[in-house]
Write an enzyme that holds these catalytic residues in place. Structure first.
Site, mmCIF file in Angstrom:
data_model
loop_
_atom_site.group_PDB
_atom_site.id
_atom_site.type_symbol
_atom_site.label_atom_id
_atom_site.label_comp_id
_atom_site.label_asym_id
_atom_site.label_seq_id
_atom_site.Cartn_x
_atom_site.Cartn_y
_atom_site.Cartn_z
ATOM 1 N N TRP A 149 8.139 4.683 2.957
ATOM 2 C CA TRP A 149 7.987 5.808 3.882
ATOM 3 C C TRP A 149 9.242 6.110 4.708
ATOM 4 O O TRP A 149 9.257 7.086 5.445
ATOM 5 C CB TRP A 149 6.819 5.544 4.848
ATOM 6 C CG TRP A 149 6.751 4.145 5.408
ATOM 7 C CD1 TRP A 149 5.909 3.151 4.979
ATOM 8 C CD2 TRP A 149 7.520 3.584 6.475
ATOM 9 N NE1 TRP A 149 6.119 1.995 5.707
ATOM 10 C CE2 TRP A 149 7.109 2.239 6.636
ATOM 11 C CE3 TRP A 149 8.530 4.063 7.317
ATOM 12 C CZ2 TRP A 149 7.654 1.383 7.598
ATOM 13 C CZ3 TRP A 149 9.079 3.209 8.270
ATOM 14 C CH2 TRP A 149 8.646 1.893 8.400
ATOM 15 N N ASN A 150 10.272 5.296 4.618
ATOM 16 C CA ASN A 150 11.360 5.480 5.597
ATOM 17 C C ASN A 150 12.295 6.653 5.268
ATOM 18 O O ASN A 150 12.778 7.336 6.161
ATOM 19 C CB ASN A 150 12.149 4.180 5.806
ATOM 20 C CG ASN A 150 12.773 3.654 4.556
ATOM 21 O OD1 ASN A 150 12.281 3.903 3.455
ATOM 22 N ND2 ASN A 150 13.865 2.929 4.697
ATOM 23 N N LYS A 173 4.353 7.566 -7.304
ATOM 24 C CA LYS A 173 3.395 7.291 -6.230
ATOM 25 C C LYS A 173 4.167 7.080 -4.931
ATOM 26 O O LYS A 173 4.761 6.037 -4.701
ATOM 27 C CB LYS A 173 2.538 6.054 -6.515
ATOM 28 C CG LYS A 173 1.317 6.056 -5.600
ATOM 29 C CD LYS A 173 0.841 4.707 -5.139
ATOM 30 C CE LYS A 173 1.649 4.015 -4.115
ATOM 31 N NZ LYS A 173 1.592 4.601 -2.757
ATOM 32 N N PRO A 174 4.179 8.095 -4.067
ATOM 33 C CA PRO A 174 4.874 7.926 -2.796
ATOM 34 C C PRO A 174 4.040 7.097 -1.830
ATOM 35 O O PRO A 174 2.863 6.840 -2.089
ATOM 36 C CB PRO A 174 5.004 9.372 -2.293
ATOM 37 C CG PRO A 174 3.843 10.090 -2.894
ATOM 38 C CD PRO A 174 3.538 9.406 -4.211
ATOM 39 N N GLY A 224 10.568 -0.850 -1.711
ATOM 40 C CA GLY A 224 9.612 -1.217 -0.665
ATOM 41 C C GLY A 224 9.892 -2.622 -0.159
ATOM 42 O O GLY A 224 11.020 -3.124 -0.245
ATOM 43 N N SER A 225 8.849 -3.270 0.329
ATOM 44 C CA SER A 225 9.034 -4.569 0.996
ATOM 45 C C SER A 225 9.149 -5.710 -0.018
ATOM 46 O O SER A 225 8.737 -5.573 -1.184
ATOM 47 C CB SER A 225 7.844 -4.822 1.919
ATOM 48 O OG SER A 225 6.672 -4.927 1.138
ATOM 49 N N GLU A 246 14.019 -2.539 -5.286
ATOM 50 C CA GLU A 246 14.902 -2.254 -4.147
ATOM 51 C C GLU A 246 14.129 -2.666 -2.914
ATOM 52 O O GLU A 246 13.226 -1.951 -2.475
ATOM 53 C CB GLU A 246 15.234 -0.757 -4.112
ATOM 54 C CG GLU A 246 16.078 -0.291 -5.269
ATOM 55 C CD GLU A 246 17.463 -0.901 -5.240
ATOM 56 O OE1 GLU A 246 18.006 -1.107 -4.138
ATOM 57 O OE2 GLU A 246 18.003 -1.204 -6.302
ATOM 58 N N LEU A 247 14.496 -3.811 -2.335
ATOM 59 C CA LEU A 247 13.636 -4.398 -1.307
ATOM 60 C C LEU A 247 14.324 -4.416 0.065
ATOM 61 O O LEU A 247 15.261 -3.668 0.302
ATOM 62 C CB LEU A 247 13.201 -5.791 -1.759
ATOM 63 C CG LEU A 247 12.624 -5.846 -3.187
ATOM 64 C CD1 LEU A 247 12.241 -7.248 -3.580
ATOM 65 C CD2 LEU A 247 11.431 -4.907 -3.335
ATOM 66 N N CYS A 280 16.735 0.366 5.029
ATOM 67 C CA CYS A 280 16.895 -0.948 4.392
ATOM 68 C C CYS A 280 18.306 -1.475 4.637
ATOM 69 O O CYS A 280 18.529 -2.679 4.628
ATOM 70 C CB CYS A 280 16.595 -0.854 2.909
ATOM 71 S SG CYS A 280 17.516 0.455 2.103
ATOM 72 N N GLU A 376 13.374 -9.216 8.604
ATOM 73 C CA GLU A 376 13.699 -7.791 8.719
ATOM 74 C C GLU A 376 12.901 -7.178 9.878
ATOM 75 O O GLU A 376 11.674 -7.264 9.903
ATOM 76 C CB GLU A 376 13.339 -7.076 7.408
ATOM 77 C CG GLU A 376 13.813 -5.644 7.374
ATOM 78 C CD GLU A 376 13.434 -4.923 6.081
ATOM 79 O OE1 GLU A 376 12.306 -5.107 5.600
ATOM 80 O OE2 GLU A 376 14.273 -4.174 5.565
HETATM 81 P P1 NAD Z 1 5.599 -1.511 1.133
HETATM 82 O O1 NAD Z 1 6.007 -2.616 0.236
HETATM 83 O O2 NAD Z 1 4.490 -1.770 2.096
HETATM 84 O O3 NAD Z 1 5.145 -0.225 0.287
HETATM 85 C C1 NAD Z 1 5.998 0.366 -0.650
HETATM 86 C C2 NAD Z 1 5.169 1.105 -1.680
HETATM 87 O O4 NAD Z 1 4.409 0.163 -2.434
HETATM 88 C C3 NAD Z 1 4.148 2.077 -1.085
HETATM 89 O O5 NAD Z 1 4.109 3.228 -1.873
HETATM 90 C C4 NAD Z 1 2.857 1.303 -1.176
HETATM 91 O O6 NAD Z 1 1.706 2.114 -1.217
HETATM 92 C C5 NAD Z 1 3.047 0.572 -2.477
HETATM 93 N N1 NAD Z 1 2.209 -0.622 -2.656
HETATM 94 C C6 NAD Z 1 1.639 -1.396 -1.701
HETATM 95 N N2 NAD Z 1 0.962 -2.413 -2.277
HETATM 96 C C7 NAD Z 1 1.107 -2.274 -3.621
HETATM 97 C C8 NAD Z 1 0.663 -3.012 -4.739
HETATM 98 N N3 NAD Z 1 -0.087 -4.110 -4.612
HETATM 99 N N4 NAD Z 1 1.035 -2.602 -5.972
HETATM 100 C C9 NAD Z 1 1.821 -1.504 -6.130
HETATM 101 N N5 NAD Z 1 2.249 -0.762 -5.104
HETATM 102 C C10 NAD Z 1 1.911 -1.135 -3.858
HETATM 103 O O7 NAD Z 1 6.913 -1.037 1.871
HETATM 104 P P2 NAD Z 1 7.041 0.065 3.027
HETATM 105 O O8 NAD Z 1 6.501 -0.534 4.293
HETATM 106 O O9 NAD Z 1 6.508 1.345 2.552
HETATM 107 O O10 NAD Z 1 8.622 0.229 3.133
HETATM 108 C C11 NAD Z 1 9.428 -0.534 3.961
HETATM 109 C C12 NAD Z 1 10.192 -1.575 3.164
HETATM 110 O O11 NAD Z 1 10.928 -0.927 2.135
HETATM 111 C C13 NAD Z 1 11.224 -2.302 4.000
HETATM 112 O O12 NAD Z 1 11.185 -3.671 3.688
HETATM 113 C C14 NAD Z 1 12.546 -1.697 3.546
HETATM 114 O O13 NAD Z 1 13.656 -2.536 3.724
HETATM 115 C C15 NAD Z 1 12.254 -1.440 2.113
HETATM 116 N N6 NAD Z 1 13.175 -0.422 1.591
HETATM 117 C C16 NAD Z 1 14.119 -0.807 0.676
HETATM 118 C C17 NAD Z 1 15.042 0.131 0.206
HETATM 119 C C18 NAD Z 1 16.088 -0.249 -0.804
HETATM 120 O O14 NAD Z 1 16.626 0.657 -1.438
HETATM 121 N N7 NAD Z 1 16.403 -1.511 -0.982
HETATM 122 C C19 NAD Z 1 14.996 1.434 0.660
HETATM 123 C C20 NAD Z 1 14.024 1.773 1.599
HETATM 124 C C21 NAD Z 1 13.113 0.839 2.050
#
Ligand code: NAD
Length: 511
Positions: A149-150, A173-174, A224-225, A246-247, A280, A376
């Site tokens: 979401w960021n 899937k956003p 994501g995370s 990309e975490l 991130c 983080e």
């Molecule tokens: P998140 O991991 O909670 O969610 C990311 C995505 O995964 C969402 O679309 C979510 O609905 C989906 N998701 C959740 N559970 C799932 C599952 N079991 N199976 C498949 N998909 C699932 O992360 P967030 O809170 O949305 O984003 C923040 C994190 O993203 C931070 O840690 C940040 O550092 C990281 N991030 C990394 C980069 C990069 O390029 N390295 C860029 C932006 C954000």
């Protein structure tokens, strides 16, 4: 106060819904339906059907769709910025600079260059001169893309267009926190003339994401995370499909004694507080050498005091986008203060704004015992640690389970590059911060728990392809020296060839 509220389906025929509100103003943003696993499978099937015809098109035609999208985005920039701002509470300046402009650049960049980057290559074969090697980059098929979401627009659009231009179909899937930005991607691509079915949007939360993993796609591109990334990797491992992850990050900043301190202080403030620290590649830890620590810290505090936080009009620092993030930020600051950190600026939720706002916060006297230096934070918090020298800064910078981005500040560019090479991270910036993702040529990605694989640039684009090696016999003929029948003479000849090729200096020239 709910930014995303889950509404259960009243009957089995109904879909679950999410009710959304603007994190800065708390104004309602409507409701969205959550895609069921059946919806996800149907989207993947549609993509599977549409992909071959899309892949058949020449690069120039696929590129034309991307180019049209860039034109449309440039013309409709205000509308897109407004939609991103409403969903995230970020300043319009940030939505324009880091989401819309970066998107236009990426669209044009890949439209112009994908054909060259993914063209078949002929590679001279060093030993078997009777063979010709071609390396071809073929599309994978259907790519599932899951995003956070960021930066909800660019992080959804960028992997999507790279996968598409390589000839794949995409199911995106956003994040459930920012689904409208996913809709912007859909609207842009369909207005640009992308054929039906080649791209599908599935809106939903973790359940929908989980369904996409299991839906038969050929690759997952996940941003994501770390916690979710690990689950994604486990599933992809079981299914034996590739994934890029990309975490998260905990980016260190190293300030050397010979740094331009005015620039470094401004860079620290921008690096820590832009997008309210929800990047991130935010600067999340500063290591400044003793000689300049007081002066640098004073400048950082002065710059921070100038920042205006808000939800409308002219302001610099926006909202916390996801409600769940606020608790983590508060906990990191509380833990740091309890363990002896001094708050030099901010340190709390902004009491004068109704939405989700945390004041830009500067902390001193921090240590690696504190969560704020280890985990983080993903919020507007800048902890500054003084160190003896650059060696200590480097050792502490590397004492982390993350390794996404880092920045080094020195007037000596050669030294800056040396320190950069010694930092354990996928990307490093010298005398600037966090710009790597915006430099389209640059591969972007992490080491350690910050991820696997690279996005962007040539390497990223090739990641949406299966690399195929095609070896062509050049001269024909009845047989090959190594084919049947085997004989003592052949064995002797092979042994002699071995001795010449790898046992003599003539062989070194030939092999
Ligand atoms: P998140 O991991 O909670 O969610 C990311 C995505 O995964 C969402 O679309 C979510 O609905 C989906 N998701 C959740 N559970 C799932 C599952 N079991 N199976 C498949 N998909 C699932 O992360 P967030 O809170 O949305 O984003 C923040 C994190 O993203 C931070 O840690 C940040 O550092 C990281 N991030 C990394 C980069 C990069 O390029 N390295 C860029 C932006 C954000």
């Amino acid at each position: 106060m709910a930014i995303v509220e889950r509404i259960e389906a009243a009957t089995p025929a109904e879909r679950r819904r999410l009710r959304l509100s603007n994190p800065a103003t708390l104004a309602p943003l409507g409701e969205v339906e959550v895609a069921s696993p059946d919806d996800v499978r149907a989207a993947v099937l549609r993509a599977r059907k549409a992909q071959p015809a899309w892949a058949e098109l020449p690069f120039s035609e696929r590129g034309r769709v991307l180019e049209r999208a860039a034109r449309l985005l440039a013309a409709r920039q205000d509308e897109f910025v407004a939609a991103i701002v409403a969903e995230t509470g970020k300043p319009a300046m940030e939505a324009l600079a880091t989401e819309v402009i970066t998107a236009c650049d990426a669209l044009q960049f890949y439209a112009k260059r994908a054909g060259r980057i993914l063209a078949d290559r002929t590679v001279p074969v060093h030993l078997l001169k009777n063979k010709k090697l071609r390396i071809a980059y073929r599309p994978l098929g259907v790519v599932g893309i899951i995003t956070p979401w960021n930066f909800p627009f660019i992080l959804s659009l960028n992997p999507t267009i790279q996968a598409l231009v390589a000839g794949n179909a995409v199911v995106l899937k956003p994040s459930e926190v920012t689904p409208h930005s996913g809709r912007l991607v859909e609207e842009l691509l369909s207005s640009a003339g992308l054929p039906e079915g080649v791209f599908s949007l599935v809106i939903g939360d973790g359940e929908t994401g989980g369904a996409l993993l299991e839906s038969g796609v050929d690759k997952i591109s996940f941003t994501g995370s770390v916690a979710t990334g690990r689950r994604v990797a486990e599933t992809c491992g079981r299914l034996l499909i590739p994934c890029t992850l990309e975490l998260g990050g905990k980016d260190p900043m190293i300030v050397c004694a010979d740094a331009n301190l005015d620039r470094a202080a401004r860079g620290a403030v921008y690096g820590a507080f832009t997008n309210s620290g929800q990047v991130c590649t935010s600067t999340e830890r500063v290591y400044v050498v003793e000689e300049v620590a007081d002066s640098f810290t004073r400048k950082v505090v002065e710059e921070t005091a100038r920042l205006r936080q808000g939800a409308s009009g002219e302001f610099d620092v926006g909202a916390i986008i996801a409600q769940s993030q606020m608790g983590i930020i508060e906990e990191h600051v509380r833990d740091a203060v309890e363990r002896g950190a001094r708050v030099l600026a901010g340190g709390r939720r902004n009491p004068s704004l109704p939405g989700l706002f945390f004041e830009p916060t500067v902390l001193a006297d921090v240590s690696h015992e504190m969560k704020v230096m280890r985990d983080e934070t993903f919020g507007p918090v800048l902890p500054i640690m003084r160190v003896r020298d650059e060696d200590e800064a480097l050792a502490l910078a590397n004492a982390s389970r993350y390794g996404l981005n880092a920045n080094v500040w020195t007037r000596n560019k050669r030294k800056g590059t040396q320190i950069a090479k010694a930092i354990e991270s996928g990307c490093v910036v010298v005398n600037d911060c966090m710009i790597t993702y915006g430099v389209t040529e640059s591969p972007f990605g992490g080491v350690k728990e910050s991820g696997i694989g690279r996005v962007n640039g040539e390497i990223g684009l090739r990641g949406y392809c299966r690399v195929q090696s095609i070896l062509i016999d050049r001269f024909g003929g009845r047989t090959e020296p190594l084919w049947y029948p085997y004989s003592a003479r052949k064995l002797q000849w092979l042994g002699r060839a071995l001795r010449v090729l790898w046992g003599t200096s003539l062989g070194r020239l030939l092999s």
